[in-house]
Design a protein around this motif. Structure first.
Motif, PDB file in Angstrom:
ATOM      1  N   LYS A  50       9.789   6.700  -5.023  1.00 41.58           N
ATOM      2  CA  LYS A  50       9.466   5.285  -4.842  1.00 41.58           C
ATOM      3  C   LYS A  50      10.427   4.358  -5.572  1.00 41.58           C
TER       4      LYS A  50
ATOM      5  N   GLY B  16       2.930  -2.100   0.052  1.00 41.64           N
ATOM      6  CA  GLY B  16       2.540  -0.806   0.600  1.00 41.64           C
ATOM      7  C   GLY B  16       2.805   0.341  -0.347  1.00 41.64           C
ATOM      8  N   ALA B  17       2.863   0.034  -1.643  1.00 39.25           N
ATOM      9  CA  ALA B  17       3.133   1.042  -2.672  1.00 39.25           C
ATOM     10  C   ALA B  17       4.446   1.780  -2.423  1.00 39.25           C
ATOM     11  N   LYS B  18       5.301   1.201  -1.564  1.00 37.73           N
ATOM     12  CA  LYS B  18       6.581   1.864  -1.287  1.00 37.73           C
ATOM     13  C   LYS B  18       7.593   1.546  -2.378  1.00 37.73           C
TER      14      LYS B  18
ATOM     15  N   GLY C 164       3.542   2.638   4.484  1.00 34.94           N
ATOM     16  CA  GLY C 164       3.355   2.584   3.042  1.00 34.94           C
ATOM     17  C   GLY C 164       2.451   3.705   2.592  1.00 34.94           C
ATOM     18  N   TYR C 165       2.139   3.687   1.292  1.00 35.89           N
ATOM     19  CA  TYR C 165       1.300   4.719   0.691  1.00 35.89           C
ATOM     20  C   TYR C 165      -0.029   4.088   0.306  1.00 35.89           C
ATOM     21  N   PHE C 166      -1.118   4.598   0.843  1.00 32.61           N
ATOM     22  CA  PHE C 166      -2.402   3.930   0.668  1.00 32.61           C
ATOM     23  C   PHE C 166      -3.500   4.917   0.322  1.00 32.61           C
TER      24      PHE C 166
ATOM     25  N   ASP D  11       1.381  -2.945  -4.880  1.00 30.89           N
ATOM     26  CA  ASP D  11       0.555  -1.967  -4.166  1.00 30.89           C
ATOM     27  C   ASP D  11       0.057  -2.539  -2.846  1.00 30.89           C
TER      28      ASP D  11
ATOM     29  N   SER E  20      16.233   2.153 -12.679  1.00 29.57           N
ATOM     30  CA  SER E  20      16.236   1.407 -11.425  1.00 29.57           C
ATOM     31  C   SER E  20      14.888   0.717 -11.201  1.00 29.57           C
ATOM     32  N   VAL E  21      13.795   1.344 -11.714  1.00 30.77           N
ATOM     33  CA  VAL E  21      12.493   0.670 -11.625  1.00 30.77           C
ATOM     34  C   VAL E  21      12.518  -0.600 -12.486  1.00 30.77           C
TER      35      VAL E  21
ATOM     36  N   ARG F  10      14.679  -3.210 -10.684  1.00 30.23           N
ATOM     37  CA  ARG F  10      14.038  -3.832  -9.539  1.00 30.23           C
ATOM     38  C   ARG F  10      12.937  -4.802  -9.979  1.00 30.23           C
TER      39      ARG F  10
ATOM     40  N   LEU G 211       4.656   1.946 -12.633  1.00 27.29           N
ATOM     41  CA  LEU G 211       5.165   3.070 -13.412  1.00 27.29           C
ATOM     42  C   LEU G 211       4.283   3.309 -14.646  1.00 27.29           C
TER      43      LEU G 211
ATOM     44  N   MET H 117       8.181   0.917  -6.242  1.00 24.12           N
ATOM     45  CA  MET H 117       7.532   1.075  -7.535  1.00 24.12           C
ATOM     46  C   MET H 117       8.075   0.050  -8.516  1.00 24.12           C
TER      47      MET H 117
END
Lengths: 349, 294
Positions: free
Chosen positions: A348, B239-241, A208-210, B235, B51-52, B55, B248, B243
């Motif tokens: 993302k 894992g903030a992967k 992931g992004y941290f 987040d 798409s954000v 989702r 956003l 969005m």
């Protein structure tokens, strides 16, 4: 009746404001300081309060962008801010900083020449360096036996699911750009596009992004590799001695965080006094101990390095050879920043 | 003095901290950085934004549906318990909310991580060895190629973890309104239904459920709205992967370009879509209630 209630309310408000601001103030003055989190030894500004009889209201923020947005909104009234090179460049261009009066900051002479006149503030008009350091690869030496020397590890399938990436577009793109051999400050859309392709390929490999969570995840062995700051590495090392740090051969980011005074500051002299105090050698040594980052005060660095083992000193105070591979972030033009943001969303989404 | 004067402090509060911010959002959404009127903020939203949106709504709808499926039976059976027991259980439902939301979400991180509590527990009871042995056996007998080196279940940093975080955090907001509505249903209605020969299932379907619909609707609103706009859960547990809308919007304010105008435009669209969803639902709810009345 209505009148009575509004009177009571008005009275309560006045009393509350009085209580907040007055509060038996025996201080001669007051300054508001805004810094990154975990980036100071708190005893230093407490000592300043005592020595100069000036109250310091110390607050922290997470990212330079958060600071920018706070100041841009005009929602806060800070006298001293500590922030990074490229953000200083941006705020200087936008007229958000006060020019410093160096007569009030004699300790500026203690700052090493290599941290003066840098591209973000070429004439040293707005900023006094606070700390500096590098970004590098942090990895778990007990699980990874090879000596890593390249950013390629961040994109390597054999570490799939064990990689941690920056959760900030600038830093994440920076790593990818450096790996591809481009400048971190490029405005070339093709180069940034290539970096995006690389990040997209990398996405399935990263956990992931941290940002701050890197600490827990690397210390606890939840992940094996991450890109992060040298100073934070030295702090992580205390909890997990297996961790290793390297500034990759392709080069990396060299950053300087400096103290500035935002435009419109009403306590400029007190703020300069504070900046001067924070630049003095003793204070710098104390702060280095608390943060793991190197100070801009050369003398303080020499004192601090004496007590360090050589390999740790090499990480905290990298040689010129290492620094020559590294780049300072420049303030990018608005179009490039917008490109970064839109690609980041795409990555993302 | 009329009783409504007592509401003035809140009216003032609402004007300052609810109405004024919405007005500011609307103004920002339709202006440029120079202050000129524009639709550009809306026009610039491309397919990635869609798409954000998609989702975020999908995950929030899944989380709301799960909350409803878990929450309704809990609320229903709770309302029929002895009152002292009810008090205890309601308190147990509320109890986690006495702790900070962030802390609770953080603790889910250490539960779900690859080296976290759950995976260590599975490993300690030999679950992974068992699965690996079974896979190995299947490989040998059927010549397949299943992996036999499973060391952990990947739970953290997935969409599933994000939905779990939403369900965990917002479930009480589903249970409590439904519970309080069911509690107030006059038991003579139920008796009347039974006296007239309705079997339990019909009593529930024709009497209890329609009467509890207002609680269900407010439960859905109270879960769906925070879930669709969250950015902390995605987040920390995603894992903030992934969005989401909240991320956003946050990015427009705290990302590398400071663009409150675009951020406000996205927020405005989100509000409008949520309001439309809620209105449609409430309409649907009203008709149901009317249908019962007739």
């Amino acid at each position: 009746m209505k009148k009575i209630i509004s009177l009571v309310l008005a009275f309560a408000m006045v009393a509350a404001i009085g209580a907040l601001s007055g509060c038996g103030s025996s201080y001669d003055g007051e300054i508001n300081v805004y810094n990154f989190g975990e980036y100071i030894d708190e005893s230093t500004y407490e000592a300043f309060e005592e020595e100069y009889n000036i109250k310091v209201n110390y607050n922290t923020y997470d990212t330079c962008e958060a600071l920018y947005s706070t100041l841009k909104n005009g929602g806060a009234d800070y006298d001293v801010i500590i922030t990074s090179d490229y953000m200083i460049g941006r705020m200087a261009v936008e007229g958000m900083l006060e020019e410093l009066n160096y007569d009030n900051i004699p300790n500026f002479s203690l700052i090493g020449d290599e941290y003066k006149g840098l591209s973000y503030d070429p004439d040293d008009k707005y900023s006094v360096p606070y700390m500096w350091g590098t970004v590098g690869l942090i990895y778990n030496g007990s699980e990874i036996n090879d000596e890593l020397t390249s950013w390629s590890a961040m994109f390597d399938e054999q570490y799939s699911g064990q990689i941690l990436m920056f959760d900030s577009s600038r830093d994440a793109f920076g790593v990818a750009l450096k790996y591809l051999g481009y400048s971190m400050n490029t405005t070339d859309e093709a180069e940034i596009g290539a970096a995006y392709d690389l990040l997209e390929q990398q996405k399935p490999l990263v956990q992931g992004y941290f940002q701050d969570q890197m600490y827990d995840k690397l210390e606890g062995g939840e992940a094996l590799i991450g890109a992060y700051y040298a100073g934070d590495y030295l702090m992580m090392l205390e909890n997990n001695p297996d961790l290793k740090f390297v500034v990759p051969d392709e080069g990396s980011n060299f950053f300087v965080d400096a103290m500035c005074i935002p435009a419109g500051c009403e306590n400029k002299e007190l703020a300069e006094q504070f900046i001067n105090y924070m630049t003095s050698t003793d204070v710098c040594v104390t702060n280095m101990g608390a943060t793991g980052y190197a100070s801009g005060n050369t003398e303080a660095c020499e004192i601090y390095a004496q007590d360090l083992e050589d390999w740790m000193a090499d990480i905290m105070f990298p040689s010129e050879e290492v620094l020559s591979r590294c780049e300072v972030y420049l303030n990018l033009p608005q179009e490039t920043l917008e490109l970064y943001d839109s690609l980041w969303v795409e990555l993302k989404a | 003095m009329r009783a409504r004067s007592f509401a003035y402090p809140y009216v003032l509060w609402m004007a300052l901290f609810v109405v004024a911010p919405i007005v500011i959002i609307v103004i920002y959404a339709f202006t440029t950085a120079d202050g000129g009127f524009t639709f550009e903020n809306f026009a610039s939203m491309g397919g990635t934004y869609l798409s954000v949106f998609g989702r975020s709504f999908l995950l929030a709808i899944i989380a709301t549906a799960i909350c409803l499926l878990i929450g309704y039976p809990v609320a229903y059976s709770l309302a029929r318990e002895k009152s002292c027991l009810q008090g205890i259980i309601v308190m147990l439902i509320m109890l986690p909310m006495w702790m900070n939301f962030l802390l609770r979400t953080y603790s889910w991180m250490s539960i779900l991580e690859n080296t976290g509590l759950l995976n260590r527990f599975f490993s300690a009871i030999g679950l992974f060895d068992l699965i690996n042995a079974i896979s190995g056996f299947i490989n040998e007998t059927f010549g397949t190629n299943l992996s036999t080196d499973l060391e952990y279940f990947e739970m953290i940093n997935t969409q599933g973890a994000v939905v779990l975080g939403m369900v965990y955090n917002y479930l009480p907001f589903m249970i409590l309104p439904i519970y309080s509505v069911i509690l107030k249903i006059d038991s003579s209605y139920l008796e009347a239904a039974r006296d007239l020969g309705a079997p339990p299932r019909t009593v529930f379907r024709k009497v209890v459920f329609p009467l509890s619909l207002s609680g269900v609707l407010s439960g859905i609103t109270m879960v769906f709205v925070p879930a669709v706009s969250t950015f902390v859960i995605s987040d920390l547990l995603g894992g903030a992967k992934i969005m989401l809308l909240g991320n956003l919007i946050q990015m427009q304010f705290l990302g590398s370009t400071y663009n409150p105008h675009l951020g406000s435009a996205i927020a405005l669209i989100m509000m409008v879509v949520v309001i439309i969803c809620m209105t449609v639902m409430n309409k649907f709810g009203d008709e149901e209630e009317q249908a019962v009345m007739f």
